[in-house]
Design a protein around this motif. Structure first.
Motif, PDB file in Angstrom:
ATOM      1  N   ILE A 195       0.812  -1.211   0.000  1.00 24.70           N
ATOM      2  CA  ILE A 195       0.000   0.000   0.000  1.00 24.70           C
ATOM      3  C   ILE A 195       0.852   1.270   0.000  1.00 24.70           C
ATOM      4  N   CYS A 196       2.065   1.190   0.544  1.00 23.15           N
ATOM      5  CA  CYS A 196       2.925   2.378   0.587  1.00 23.15           C
ATOM      6  C   CYS A 196       4.377   2.048   0.242  1.00 23.15           C
ATOM      7  N   THR A 197       4.594   0.856  -0.290  1.00 29.41           N
ATOM      8  CA  THR A 197       5.928   0.353  -0.681  1.00 29.41           C
ATOM      9  C   THR A 197       6.943   0.449   0.459  1.00 29.41           C
ATOM     10  N   ASN A 198       6.476   0.333   1.692  1.00 31.26           N
ATOM     11  CA  ASN A 198       7.400   0.273   2.825  1.00 31.26           C
ATOM     12  C   ASN A 198       8.002  -1.115   2.899  1.00 31.26           C
ATOM     13  N   GLY A 199       9.248  -1.199   3.354  1.00 28.54           N
ATOM     14  CA  GLY A 199       9.909  -2.493   3.487  1.00 28.54           C
ATOM     15  C   GLY A 199      10.445  -2.713   4.880  1.00 28.54           C
ATOM     16  N   ASN A 277       7.192  14.100  14.368  1.00 28.73           N
ATOM     17  CA  ASN A 277       5.743  14.082  14.147  1.00 28.73           C
ATOM     18  C   ASN A 277       5.062  12.815  14.663  1.00 28.73           C
ATOM     19  N   PHE A 278       5.778  12.031  15.465  1.00 23.91           N
ATOM     20  CA  PHE A 278       5.189  10.785  15.961  1.00 23.91           C
ATOM     21  C   PHE A 278       4.724  10.955  17.410  1.00 23.91           C
ATOM     22  N   GLU A 279       3.434  10.713  17.640  1.00 21.82           N
ATOM     23  CA  GLU A 279       2.853  10.842  18.982  1.00 21.82           C
ATOM     24  C   GLU A 279       2.754   9.455  19.607  1.00 21.82           C
ATOM     25  N   GLU A 280       3.813   9.057  20.316  1.00 19.44           N
ATOM     26  CA  GLU A 280       3.912   7.679  20.798  1.00 19.44           C
ATOM     27  C   GLU A 280       2.817   7.284  21.777  1.00 19.44           C
ATOM     28  N   LYS A 281       2.267   8.241  22.524  1.00 20.39           N
ATOM     29  CA  LYS A 281       1.244   7.908  23.527  1.00 20.39           C
ATOM     30  C   LYS A 281      -0.110   7.619  22.893  1.00 20.39           C
ATOM     31  N   LEU A 288       4.124   2.455  14.924  1.00 24.38           N
ATOM     32  CA  LEU A 288       5.559   2.736  15.052  1.00 24.38           C
ATOM     33  C   LEU A 288       6.352   1.993  13.980  1.00 24.38           C
ATOM     34  N   PHE A 289       5.997   0.740  13.739  1.00 20.41           N
ATOM     35  CA  PHE A 289       6.611  -0.054  12.664  1.00 20.41           C
ATOM     36  C   PHE A 289       6.438   0.643  11.313  1.00 20.41           C
ATOM     37  N   ASN A 290       5.223   1.069  11.022  1.00 22.42           N
ATOM     38  CA  ASN A 290       4.947   1.748   9.745  1.00 22.42           C
ATOM     39  C   ASN A 290       5.683   3.084   9.644  1.00 22.42           C
ATOM     40  N   TYR A 291       5.748   3.796  10.743  1.00 26.02           N
ATOM     41  CA  TYR A 291       6.404   5.108  10.738  1.00 26.02           C
ATOM     42  C   TYR A 291       7.899   4.972  10.423  1.00 26.02           C
ATOM     43  N   ILE A 292       8.547   4.003  11.057  1.00 25.76           N
ATOM     44  CA  ILE A 292       9.979   3.796  10.827  1.00 25.76           C
ATOM     45  C   ILE A 292      10.244   3.378   9.385  1.00 25.76           C
ATOM     46  N   THR A 293       9.460   2.428   8.876  1.00 27.57           N
ATOM     47  CA  THR A 293       9.685   1.942   7.513  1.00 27.57           C
ATOM     48  C   THR A 293       9.371   3.013   6.472  1.00 27.57           C
ATOM     49  N   ASP A 294       8.382   3.847   6.736  1.00 27.40           N
ATOM     50  CA  ASP A 294       8.041   4.909   5.789  1.00 27.40           C
ATOM     51  C   ASP A 294       9.141   5.966   5.741  1.00 27.40           C
ATOM     52  N   ASN A 295       9.638   6.366   6.903  1.00 27.28           N
ATOM     53  CA  ASN A 295      10.674   7.400   6.951  1.00 27.28           C
ATOM     54  C   ASN A 295      12.038   6.880   6.538  1.00 27.28           C
ATOM     55  N   ALA A 296      12.230   5.557   6.596  1.00 24.18           N
ATOM     56  CA  ALA A 296      13.507   4.968   6.173  1.00 24.18           C
ATOM     57  C   ALA A 296      13.803   5.280   4.713  1.00 24.18           C
ATOM     58  N   LYS A 297      12.768   5.491   3.914  1.00 33.95           N
ATOM     59  CA  LYS A 297      12.942   5.731   2.473  1.00 33.95           C
ATOM     60  C   LYS A 297      13.690   7.032   2.175  1.00 33.95           C
ATOM     61  N   ARG A 298      13.816   7.904   3.169  1.00 32.18           N
ATOM     62  CA  ARG A 298      14.487   9.201   2.964  1.00 32.18           C
ATOM     63  C   ARG A 298      16.008   9.114   3.099  1.00 32.18           C
ATOM     64  N   PHE A 299      16.525   7.942   3.534  1.00 27.54           N
ATOM     65  CA  PHE A 299      17.932   7.850   3.882  1.00 27.54           C
ATOM     66  C   PHE A 299      18.722   7.050   2.848  1.00 27.54           C
ATOM     67  N   ASN A 300      20.049   7.080   2.995  1.00 22.06           N
ATOM     68  CA  ASN A 300      20.889   6.386   2.030  1.00 22.06           C
ATOM     69  C   ASN A 300      20.717   4.869   2.151  1.00 22.06           C
ATOM     70  N   LEU A 301      21.323   4.141   1.257  1.00 19.82           N
ATOM     71  CA  LEU A 301      21.096   2.706   1.140  1.00 19.82           C
ATOM     72  C   LEU A 301      21.364   1.955   2.435  1.00 19.82           C
TER      73      LEU A 301
END
Length: 315
Positions: A195-199, A277-281, A288-301
């Motif tokens: 749905i969002c190509t997160n890995g 932008n993550f409200e953990e409470k 949290l899993f989705n947030y990390i995988t989605d934001n991972a796409k912004r970084f180097n290999l």
């Protein structure tokens, strides 16, 4: 200070990667670290001076600098405020310290297309990217990503699941390598959220299928990787259950540890912005899993891979 990078490949066909690697001009210089020195040009470009049989100069790539810093656990995230002369002094102090170590009688310097890519211990076991690609062909390579720091192979999707209605997952293998010493040789499950190509990645089994390049038997590593992939079992049902359960668990239970580990991967400055932008409470473990995988796409290999590995471990 001007740093250069080698060519970066983002999910290209195996044939493209193989052709590139076969045509690289690669030289391995084995030399006493006392004959190696970092200098600069008038344009603030770092150069490597190697005096063995004769004096030679090579432009320094970012990977070489980071590896020389990493040798003594100096994070490249913490050098932005240093001027070029300070960086050069640290590099040359590191080289002197390497030469003082009785276990490093010589170092291996990898030169690629006339540029210094990395500096390795005499105990470093080189397993080439081409050897790993050749191994992975058996499992149907979909694409390959590579830069100076690491290589990541994605195989074709072998099964699918739908743990949440309308949220499909695909399962494949990831096989990684680093000729420059930044990551292990690893075989893992790869999980794609369509749905969002997160890995994300997870271990194939409870056994260890990650190998450092230090004093390893190459054939043992390659054969163990093949054996683990051949014997791997489906994880779709297990992961489906973990996804469903994660929706019921609060993210704040894991948040402090995840923040600490993310900081270790991308540095504290980027880590602070990462979770801004993550409200953990108010979120779940699955959020949290989705947030990390989605934001991972912004970084180097390499950072992307390490973040996706972290997310998989979280689940």
């Amino acid at each position: 200070m001007k740093l250069i990078d080698g060519k970066i490949f983002d999910k290209v066909r195996a044939e493209v990667m193989i052709d590139y690697l076969k045509n690289l001009d690669v030289q391995i210089i084995e030399t006493d670290p006392r004959s190696v020195k970092v200098i600069k040009t008038d344009n603030d470009i770092l150069k490597l001076e190697v005096t063995s049989n004769q004096k030679a100069f090579y432009s320094i790539r970012k990977a070489f600098l980071f590896k020389l810093l990493k040798w003594f656990n100096i994070s490249h995230h913490n050098i932005k405020h240093f001027n070029i002369d300070t960086i050069i002094a640290i590099c040359n102090d590191n080289l002197r310290a390497i030469s003082d170590n009785q276990y490093n009688s010589y170092v291996k310097i990898k030169i690629e297309n006339g540029e210094a890519v990395t500096i390795l211990s005499s105990k470093f076991t080189t397993i080439s990217d081409l050897e790993i690609i050749n191994l992975a062909q058996k499992y149907n390579i979909d694409s390959i990503s590579r830069d100076d720091f690491s290589m990541r192979i994605y195989t074709t999707i072998k099964e699918n699941s739908e743990p949440i209605v309308g949220d499909m997952f695909g399962y494949a293998f990831n096989i990684t390598n680093s000729e420059t010493g930044f990551s292990q040789v690893t075989a893992e499950n790869f999980i794609l959220r369509y749905i969002c190509t997160n890995g994300a990645t997870t271990r194939i089994s409870t056994d260890n299928h990650s190998f450092n390049h230090y004093k390893m038997n190459k054939n043992y590593v390659l054969n163990t990787i093949i054996d683990s992939l051949d014997k791997s079992e489906s994880i779709s049902k297990t992961f489906d259950e973990k996804v469903k359960n994660a929706q019921k668990i609060k993210a704040e239970i894991f948040f402090a540890n995840m923040k600490y580990q993310v900081n270790n991967i991308i540095g504290s400055s980027s880590g602070f912005k990462f979770f801004y932008n993550f409200e953990e409470k108010r979120k779940s473990k699955y959020d949290l899993f989705n947030y990390i995988t989605d934001n991972a796409k912004r970084f180097n290999l390499l950072e992307k891979y390490q973040l996706e590995q972290l997310a998989g471990n979280l689940m």
